[in-house]
Design a protein around this motif. Structure first.
Motif, PDB file in Angstrom:
ATOM      1  N   LEU A  58      17.958 -56.074 -27.573  1.00  0.00           N
ATOM      2  CA  LEU A  58      17.018 -55.099 -28.127  1.00  0.00           C
ATOM      3  C   LEU A  58      15.669 -55.186 -27.417  1.00  0.00           C
ATOM      4  O   LEU A  58      15.043 -54.171 -27.128  1.00  0.00           O
ATOM      5  CB  LEU A  58      16.855 -55.299 -29.631  1.00  0.00           C
ATOM      6  N   GLY A  59      15.230 -56.393 -27.116  1.00  0.00           N
ATOM      7  CA  GLY A  59      13.976 -56.561 -26.372  1.00  0.00           C
ATOM      8  C   GLY A  59      14.040 -55.919 -24.996  1.00  0.00           C
ATOM      9  O   GLY A  59      13.079 -55.287 -24.549  1.00  0.00           O
ATOM     10  N   GLU A  60      15.182 -56.071 -24.330  1.00  0.00           N
ATOM     11  CA  GLU A  60      15.367 -55.444 -23.016  1.00  0.00           C
ATOM     12  C   GLU A  60      15.331 -53.921 -23.137  1.00  0.00           C
ATOM     13  O   GLU A  60      14.731 -53.239 -22.306  1.00  0.00           O
ATOM     14  CB  GLU A  60      16.681 -55.895 -22.390  1.00  0.00           C
ATOM     15  N   LEU A  61      15.970 -53.390 -24.158  1.00  0.00           N
ATOM     16  CA  LEU A  61      15.969 -51.936 -24.360  1.00  0.00           C
ATOM     17  C   LEU A  61      14.562 -51.423 -24.659  1.00  0.00           C
ATOM     18  O   LEU A  61      14.147 -50.388 -24.140  1.00  0.00           O
ATOM     19  CB  LEU A  61      16.914 -51.559 -25.493  1.00  0.00           C
ATOM     20  N   LEU A  62      13.833 -52.134 -25.498  1.00  0.00           N
ATOM     21  CA  LEU A  62      12.467 -51.714 -25.833  1.00  0.00           C
ATOM     22  C   LEU A  62      11.543 -51.806 -24.620  1.00  0.00           C
ATOM     23  O   LEU A  62      10.642 -50.982 -24.459  1.00  0.00           O
ATOM     24  CB  LEU A  62      11.920 -52.552 -26.989  1.00  0.00           C
ATOM     25  N   ALA A  63      11.769 -52.793 -23.769  1.00  0.00           N
ATOM     26  CA  ALA A  63      10.938 -52.938 -22.569  1.00  0.00           C
ATOM     27  C   ALA A  63      11.132 -51.762 -21.616  1.00  0.00           C
ATOM     28  O   ALA A  63      10.214 -51.394 -20.890  1.00  0.00           O
ATOM     29  CB  ALA A  63      11.253 -54.254 -21.869  1.00  0.00           C
ATOM     30  N   LYS A  64      12.308 -51.154 -21.636  1.00  0.00           N
ATOM     31  CA  LYS A  64      12.574 -50.013 -20.756  1.00  0.00           C
ATOM     32  C   LYS A  64      11.822 -48.764 -21.195  1.00  0.00           C
ATOM     33  O   LYS A  64      11.722 -47.806 -20.432  1.00  0.00           O
ATOM     34  CB  LYS A  64      14.067 -49.727 -20.692  1.00  0.00           C
ATOM     35  N   THR A  65      11.279 -48.765 -22.404  1.00  0.00           N
ATOM     36  CA  THR A  65      10.503 -47.613 -22.872  1.00  0.00           C
ATOM     37  C   THR A  65       9.065 -47.670 -22.373  1.00  0.00           C
ATOM     38  O   THR A  65       8.309 -46.736 -22.593  1.00  0.00           O
ATOM     39  CB  THR A  65      10.481 -47.554 -24.409  1.00  0.00           C
ATOM     40  N   GLY A  66       8.686 -48.774 -21.737  1.00  0.00           N
ATOM     41  CA  GLY A  66       7.321 -48.926 -21.249  1.00  0.00           C
ATOM     42  C   GLY A  66       6.490 -49.863 -22.116  1.00  0.00           C
ATOM     43  O   GLY A  66       5.415 -50.282 -21.708  1.00  0.00           O
ATOM     44  N   ASP A  67       6.979 -50.158 -23.305  1.00  0.00           N
ATOM     45  CA  ASP A  67       6.279 -51.124 -24.156  1.00  0.00           C
ATOM     46  C   ASP A  67       6.599 -52.530 -23.677  1.00  0.00           C
ATOM     47  O   ASP A  67       7.518 -52.751 -22.901  1.00  0.00           O
ATOM     48  CB  ASP A  67       6.705 -50.943 -25.615  1.00  0.00           C
ATOM     49  N   HIS A  82      -0.968 -51.274 -24.933  1.00  0.00           N
ATOM     50  CA  HIS A  82      -0.834 -51.054 -26.374  1.00  0.00           C
ATOM     51  C   HIS A  82      -0.375 -52.344 -27.059  1.00  0.00           C
ATOM     52  O   HIS A  82       0.777 -52.445 -27.483  1.00  0.00           O
ATOM     53  CB  HIS A  82       0.175 -49.938 -26.649  1.00  0.00           C
ATOM     54  N   PRO A  83      -1.253 -53.323 -27.203  1.00  0.00           N
ATOM     55  CA  PRO A  83      -0.824 -54.594 -27.797  1.00  0.00           C
ATOM     56  C   PRO A  83      -0.373 -54.442 -29.255  1.00  0.00           C
ATOM     57  O   PRO A  83       0.510 -55.169 -29.707  1.00  0.00           O
ATOM     58  CB  PRO A  83      -2.051 -55.495 -27.683  1.00  0.00           C
ATOM     59  N   VAL A 101      -1.315 -63.973 -30.925  1.00  0.00           N
ATOM     60  CA  VAL A 101      -0.888 -63.797 -29.537  1.00  0.00           C
ATOM     61  C   VAL A 101      -1.310 -62.426 -29.025  1.00  0.00           C
ATOM     62  O   VAL A 101      -1.767 -62.281 -27.887  1.00  0.00           O
ATOM     63  CB  VAL A 101       0.643 -63.998 -29.413  1.00  0.00           C
ATOM     64  N   MET A 102      -1.206 -61.417 -29.891  1.00  0.00           N
ATOM     65  CA  MET A 102      -1.558 -60.057 -29.501  1.00  0.00           C
ATOM     66  C   MET A 102      -3.025 -59.957 -29.079  1.00  0.00           C
ATOM     67  O   MET A 102      -3.374 -59.209 -28.171  1.00  0.00           O
ATOM     68  CB  MET A 102      -1.287 -59.096 -30.661  1.00  0.00           C
TER      69      MET A 102
END
Length: 144
Positions: free
Chosen positions: A42-51, A100-101, A92-93
């Motif tokens: 899921l993290g990999e998929l979300l990273a592909k959105t630019g986030d 967009h943290p 951490v943010m």
């Protein structure tokens, strides 16, 4: 395609069935491992959105939510885990230099809670008196 599915089933059914039969920490550990893999994907998929979600926070949190379900019930421990996750993520943010943290933090926390709490109930389901039967029904409905 069918050949690959059959070969996968031959390998995966014993890997899932044995811990499911044993129950307890064997099954909870398997569910936690599956949750780690799902959180990573899921993290990999979300990273592909630019986030830029924080997998170093979401993956352990998702696994801890599942593993915490294997302990004796305690509402305070679960609340403490969730509050600590929120505060650590916010801290951490503050030190991240991304566009967009806030979005990254929400995606991190949301992914971990979504996967961790959902899979936690799978592990808790096995602990019920007729839990093995329900796990078998869930597996059949999912895989067939």
């Amino acid at each position: 395609m069918l050949k690959q599915r059959v070969l996968s089933a031959i390998v995966l059914v014993p890997l899932v069935a044995i811990p499911a039969w044993l129950g307890g920490w064997w099954f909870t550990g398997l569910v936690a491992l599956m949750t780690v893999l799902a959180a990573w994907e899921l993290g990999e998929l979300l990273a592909k959105t630019g986030d830029k979600p924080m997998p170093y926070l979401s993956i352990p949190l998702a696994a801890l939510l599942v593993l915490e379900g294997g302990l004796a019930p305690s509402a305070q421990r679960l609340q403490l885990l969730l509050v600590a996750a929120v505060l650590i993520g916010l801290t951490v943010m503050l030190f991240r230099s991304t566009a967009h943290p806030g979005n990254d933090w929400l995606l991190t926390l949301g992914a971990a809670v979504y996967l961790g709490m959902t899979m936690r109930f799978v592990a808790l389901l096995r602990g019920l008196p007729s839990g093995l039967g329900w796990i078998i029904v869930a597996a059949l409905v999912t895989w067939i």
